[in-house]
Enzyme design. Structure first.
Site, mmCIF file in Angstrom:
data_model
loop_
_atom_site.group_PDB
_atom_site.id
_atom_site.type_symbol
_atom_site.label_atom_id
_atom_site.label_comp_id
_atom_site.label_asym_id
_atom_site.label_seq_id
_atom_site.Cartn_x
_atom_site.Cartn_y
_atom_site.Cartn_z
ATOM 1 N N SER A 124 0.834 -1.206 0.000
ATOM 2 C CA SER A 124 0.000 0.000 0.000
ATOM 3 C C SER A 124 0.871 1.260 0.000
ATOM 4 C CB SER A 124 -0.973 0.004 1.181
ATOM 5 O OG SER A 124 -0.315 0.209 2.402
ATOM 6 N N ASN A 125 2.048 1.188 0.616
ATOM 7 C CA ASN A 125 2.963 2.336 0.564
ATOM 8 C C ASN A 125 3.543 2.525 -0.838
ATOM 9 O OD1 ASN A 125 3.509 3.773 3.272
ATOM 10 N ND2 ASN A 125 3.370 1.608 3.839
ATOM 11 N N ARG A 177 13.064 -7.960 5.229
ATOM 12 C CA ARG A 177 14.342 -8.671 5.314
ATOM 13 C C ARG A 177 15.409 -7.746 5.827
ATOM 14 N NH1 ARG A 177 15.312 -13.256 3.071
ATOM 15 N NH2 ARG A 177 13.432 -14.259 2.337
ATOM 16 N N LEU A 178 16.361 -8.314 6.544
ATOM 17 C CA LEU A 178 17.527 -7.529 6.945
ATOM 18 C C LEU A 178 18.395 -7.286 5.719
ATOM 19 C CD1 LEU A 178 18.561 -9.058 10.372
ATOM 20 C CD2 LEU A 178 17.782 -6.731 9.909
ATOM 21 N N ILE A 179 19.044 -6.140 5.705
ATOM 22 C CA ILE A 179 19.904 -5.737 4.598
ATOM 23 C C ILE A 179 21.352 -5.847 5.075
ATOM 24 C CG2 ILE A 179 20.481 -3.761 3.145
ATOM 25 C CD1 ILE A 179 17.777 -4.173 2.486
ATOM 26 N N ASN A 205 14.049 3.789 5.167
ATOM 27 C CA ASN A 205 13.066 2.783 5.585
ATOM 28 C C ASN A 205 11.919 3.471 6.303
ATOM 29 O OD1 ASN A 205 12.045 0.099 6.295
ATOM 30 N ND2 ASN A 205 12.821 0.460 8.359
ATOM 31 N N HIS A 244 8.949 2.710 9.192
ATOM 32 C CA HIS A 244 8.655 1.747 10.256
ATOM 33 C C HIS A 244 7.450 2.233 11.065
ATOM 34 C CE1 HIS A 244 9.491 -1.533 13.003
ATOM 35 N NE2 HIS A 244 9.268 -0.685 13.984
HETATM 36 C C1 GAR Z 1 4.115 -0.725 6.741
HETATM 37 O O1 GAR Z 1 3.266 -0.413 7.811
HETATM 38 C C2 GAR Z 1 5.566 -0.525 7.121
HETATM 39 O O2 GAR Z 1 5.749 0.534 8.024
HETATM 40 C C3 GAR Z 1 5.892 -1.836 7.769
HETATM 41 O O3 GAR Z 1 5.253 -2.794 6.944
HETATM 42 C C4 GAR Z 1 4.047 -2.233 6.440
HETATM 43 C C5 GAR Z 1 3.946 -2.524 4.955
HETATM 44 O O4 GAR Z 1 2.663 -2.197 4.475
HETATM 45 N N1 GAR Z 1 7.316 -2.052 7.857
HETATM 46 C C6 GAR Z 1 7.916 -2.692 8.867
HETATM 47 O O5 GAR Z 1 7.304 -3.194 9.789
HETATM 48 C C7 GAR Z 1 9.434 -2.752 8.785
HETATM 49 N N2 GAR Z 1 10.020 -3.232 9.996
HETATM 50 P P1 GAR Z 1 2.394 -2.101 2.911
HETATM 51 O O6 GAR Z 1 2.950 -3.380 2.260
HETATM 52 O O7 GAR Z 1 0.905 -2.041 2.761
HETATM 53 O O8 GAR Z 1 3.086 -0.870 2.367
#
Ligand code: GAR
Length: 196
Positions: free
Chosen positions: A13-14, A91-93, A107, A109
């Site tokens: 979604s992002n 995944r870790l980078i 990133n 979060h």
């Molecule tokens: C987002 O909320 C992002 O902040 C999180 O995964 C989701 C992805 O949503 N990331 C983490 O937790 C990283 N540690 P999306 O696939 O709908 O964009």
């Protein structure tokens, strides 16, 4: 123009929000590549619909993390990508990507880092009982959800909130904040302090 790549593992979604901002003329960048580690992820379908090229791989087809990251790095370099955005890339980078991309790798979060890094950050915040949480965008330094913070936005947790309502509110914030930060970086308004 300024060229970005987006890494994602799930719904995307992002990724969609970034592409929508570009298509609406609100974000002056070119999305050159989607990188995804899960062939069945919804984000792969989104990229297809949007006409954005993707590199989709399975970690188990490679001998090590470093090997698939080498392949990713080659693709980023040949596409002359200026900025890599991790948007739900689970995944870790390693140093293979962090070293050459440091300062050009961000990133998002779903917590107020350094609180609740790692998986299930939204549930972690609920379980802990914090009354305020939020979203962080930061440069990636090779740790898990660590590195210099670029932007944060807070969000109050109410007694009525559960994982679903909080996740929906967090996503709304993310979909505005991430394109904003990308726009700032593309405009040269943000410079990382390489000594920090
Ligand atoms: C987002 O909320 C992002 O902040 C999180 O995964 C989701 C992805 O949503 N990331 C983490 O937790 C990283 N540690 P999306 O696939 O709908 O964009």
């Amino acid at each position: 123009s300024f060229r970005i790549a987006v890494f994602a593992s799930g719904s995307g979604s992002n990724f969609q929000a970034i592409a929508d901002a570009v298509n609406a003329g609100k974000l002056d960048v070119h999305i050159g590549l989607l990188v995804c580690d899960r062939p069945n992820a919804k984000v792969v379908e989104r990229a297809k619909q949007l006409g954005i090229p993707s590199f989709v791989f399975r970690a188990k087809d490679y001998g090590s993390r470093e090997q698939y990251e080498q392949e990713i790095l080659q693709r980023l370099e040949s596409l002359e990508i200026d900025l890599v955005v991790l948007a739900g890339y689970m995944r870790l980078i390693t140093e293979v990507l962090v070293k050459p991309l440091y300062g050009r790798l961000i990133n998002i979060h779903p917590s107020l880092l350094p609180a609740f890094p790692g998986l299930d950050a939204i549930q972690q915040a609920l379980d802990y009982g914090v009354k305020v949480t939020g979203v962080t965008v930061h440069y990636v330094d090779g740790g898990m959800d660590t590195g210099p913070i670029i932007a944060q936005q807070t969000l109050a947790i109410t007694p009525e909130d559960n994982e679903a309502t909080l996740a929906a509110s967090i996503h709304q914030i993310e979909h505005v904040l991430l394109p904003q930060v990308i726009a700032q970086i593309a405009a040269g308004e943000l410079k990382i302090n390489k000594d920090s």
